[in-house]
Scaffold this active site. Structure first.
Site, PDB file in Angstrom:
ATOM      1  N   TYR A  51       0.820  -1.220   0.000  1.00  0.00           N
ATOM      2  CA  TYR A  51       0.000   0.000   0.000  1.00  0.00           C
ATOM      3  C   TYR A  51       0.854   1.271   0.000  1.00  0.00           C
ATOM      4  O   TYR A  51       0.409   2.322   0.478  1.00  0.00           O
ATOM      5  CB  TYR A  51      -0.945  -0.018   1.204  1.00  0.00           C
ATOM      6  N   HIS A 117      -9.119  -7.229  -2.093  1.00  0.00           N
ATOM      7  CA  HIS A 117      -8.268  -6.313  -2.851  1.00  0.00           C
ATOM      8  C   HIS A 117      -8.181  -6.810  -4.294  1.00  0.00           C
ATOM      9  O   HIS A 117      -8.161  -8.020  -4.531  1.00  0.00           O
ATOM     10  CB  HIS A 117      -6.852  -6.291  -2.265  1.00  0.00           C
ATOM     11  N   GLU A 128       2.359  -6.250  -7.954  1.00  0.00           N
ATOM     12  CA  GLU A 128       1.796  -6.925  -6.774  1.00  0.00           C
ATOM     13  C   GLU A 128       2.045  -8.437  -6.814  1.00  0.00           C
ATOM     14  O   GLU A 128       2.352  -9.045  -5.789  1.00  0.00           O
ATOM     15  CB  GLU A 128       0.293  -6.607  -6.680  1.00  0.00           C
TER      16      GLU A 128
HETATM   17  P1  GDP Z   1      -9.095  -0.222  -3.695  1.00  0.00           P
HETATM   18  O1  GDP Z   1      -8.085  -0.285  -4.807  1.00  0.00           O
HETATM   19  O2  GDP Z   1     -10.516  -0.232  -4.187  1.00  0.00           O
HETATM   20  O3  GDP Z   1      -8.874  -1.290  -2.634  1.00  0.00           O
HETATM   21  O4  GDP Z   1      -8.931   1.204  -2.975  1.00  0.00           O
HETATM   22  P2  GDP Z   1      -7.600   2.066  -2.648  1.00  0.00           P
HETATM   23  O5  GDP Z   1      -6.413   1.510  -3.336  1.00  0.00           O
HETATM   24  O6  GDP Z   1      -7.947   3.485  -2.873  1.00  0.00           O
HETATM   25  O7  GDP Z   1      -7.449   1.873  -1.060  1.00  0.00           O
HETATM   26  C1  GDP Z   1      -6.935   0.671  -0.543  1.00  0.00           C
HETATM   27  C2  GDP Z   1      -7.766   0.268   0.647  1.00  0.00           C
HETATM   28  O8  GDP Z   1      -7.649   1.264   1.665  1.00  0.00           O
HETATM   29  C3  GDP Z   1      -9.270   0.162   0.391  1.00  0.00           C
HETATM   30  O9  GDP Z   1      -9.660  -1.068  -0.165  1.00  0.00           O
HETATM   31  C4  GDP Z   1      -9.826   0.350   1.780  1.00  0.00           C
HETATM   32  O10 GDP Z   1      -9.731  -0.858   2.548  1.00  0.00           O
HETATM   33  C5  GDP Z   1      -8.866   1.377   2.369  1.00  0.00           C
HETATM   34  N1  GDP Z   1      -9.379   2.733   2.192  1.00  0.00           N
HETATM   35  C6  GDP Z   1      -9.410   3.473   1.054  1.00  0.00           C
HETATM   36  N2  GDP Z   1      -9.959   4.675   1.264  1.00  0.00           N
HETATM   37  C7  GDP Z   1     -10.283   4.704   2.590  1.00  0.00           C
HETATM   38  C8  GDP Z   1     -10.896   5.680   3.439  1.00  0.00           C
HETATM   39  O11 GDP Z   1     -11.250   6.781   3.009  1.00  0.00           O
HETATM   40  N3  GDP Z   1     -11.078   5.318   4.745  1.00  0.00           N
HETATM   41  C9  GDP Z   1     -10.689   4.116   5.244  1.00  0.00           C
HETATM   42  N4  GDP Z   1     -10.895   3.833   6.534  1.00  0.00           N
HETATM   43  N5  GDP Z   1     -10.111   3.166   4.469  1.00  0.00           N
HETATM   44  C10 GDP Z   1      -9.922   3.459   3.168  1.00  0.00           C
HETATM   45 MG    MG Z   2      -6.043   0.096  -4.790  1.00  0.00          MG
END
Ligand code: GDP
Ligand code: MG
Length: 151
Positions: A51, A117, A128
């Site tokens: 991440y 994910h 990844e």
């Molecule tokens: P994904 O690719 O759809 O998984 O989303 P992202 O890569 O933007 O974020 C990775 C993960 O971080 C997400 O699946 C969520 O578990 C978490 N996450 C993302 N945005 C938020 C947020 O605004 N608040 C919280 N608590 N967790 C978040």
């Molecule tokens: Mg993502």
């Protein structure tokens, strides 16, 4: 091109809630081919690398704590357009914005407990997969259903 690969991971809440089988089943029944899968407790270092692009976000510490809270199921799935299709099968990042029929839309409510994910591009899928799997862990096999899934 049916050899595209994506990285899908069932998060600790997906494991705890007994959703491993149902999530795997959705990719199998769509016609995608499983290349590799493991059941593992990742290190903090691995999760922070996974991440890394979210490091500056306020939710980053709670995201890492959530992902460290139990075992996960990292997987590699292969097939035509699997990166984009995998994202659609997962639904939106926020489960409340996810349509019924998607994994998040059917099984989850909060963004911080969205159970799975999926890689967001072919490029990040390659990164990844290399981060979570050794080359020798990636199987090479031909599914006997291949001709019945692809024309
Ligand atoms: P994904 O690719 O759809 O998984 O989303 P992202 O890569 O933007 O974020 C990775 C993960 O971080 C997400 O699946 C969520 O578990 C978490 N996450 C993302 N945005 C938020 C947020 O605004 N608040 C919280 N608590 N967790 C978040
Ligand atoms: Mg993502």
């Amino acid at each position: 091109m049916s050899a595209e690969r994506t990285f899908i991971m069932i998060k600790p809440d997906g494991v705890q809630r007994g959703l491993v089988g149902q999530i795997v089943q959705r990719f199998e029944q769509r016609g995608y081919k499983l290349v590799s899968m493991k059941f593992t407790q990742p290190t903090k270092e691995l999760l922070e690398e996974h991440y890394a692009d979210l490091k500056q976000k306020g939710f980053f510490p709670s995201l890492i704590a959530y992902m460290l809270s139990g075992p996960v199921v990292p997987m590699v799935w292969e097939g035509k357009d699997v990166v984009k299709q995998g994202r659609q099968m997962l639904g939106q990042t926020n489960p409340l914005a996810s349509l019924p029929g998607s994994i998040r839309g059917d099984f989850s409510i909060d963004i911080g407990r969205n159970i799975c994910h999926g890689s967001d591009s072919v490029d990040s899928a390659q990164k990844e997969i290399a981060l979570w799997f050794k080359e020798t862990e990636l199987t090479q096999w031909k599914s006997s259903t291949h001709e019945w899934v692809y024309e």
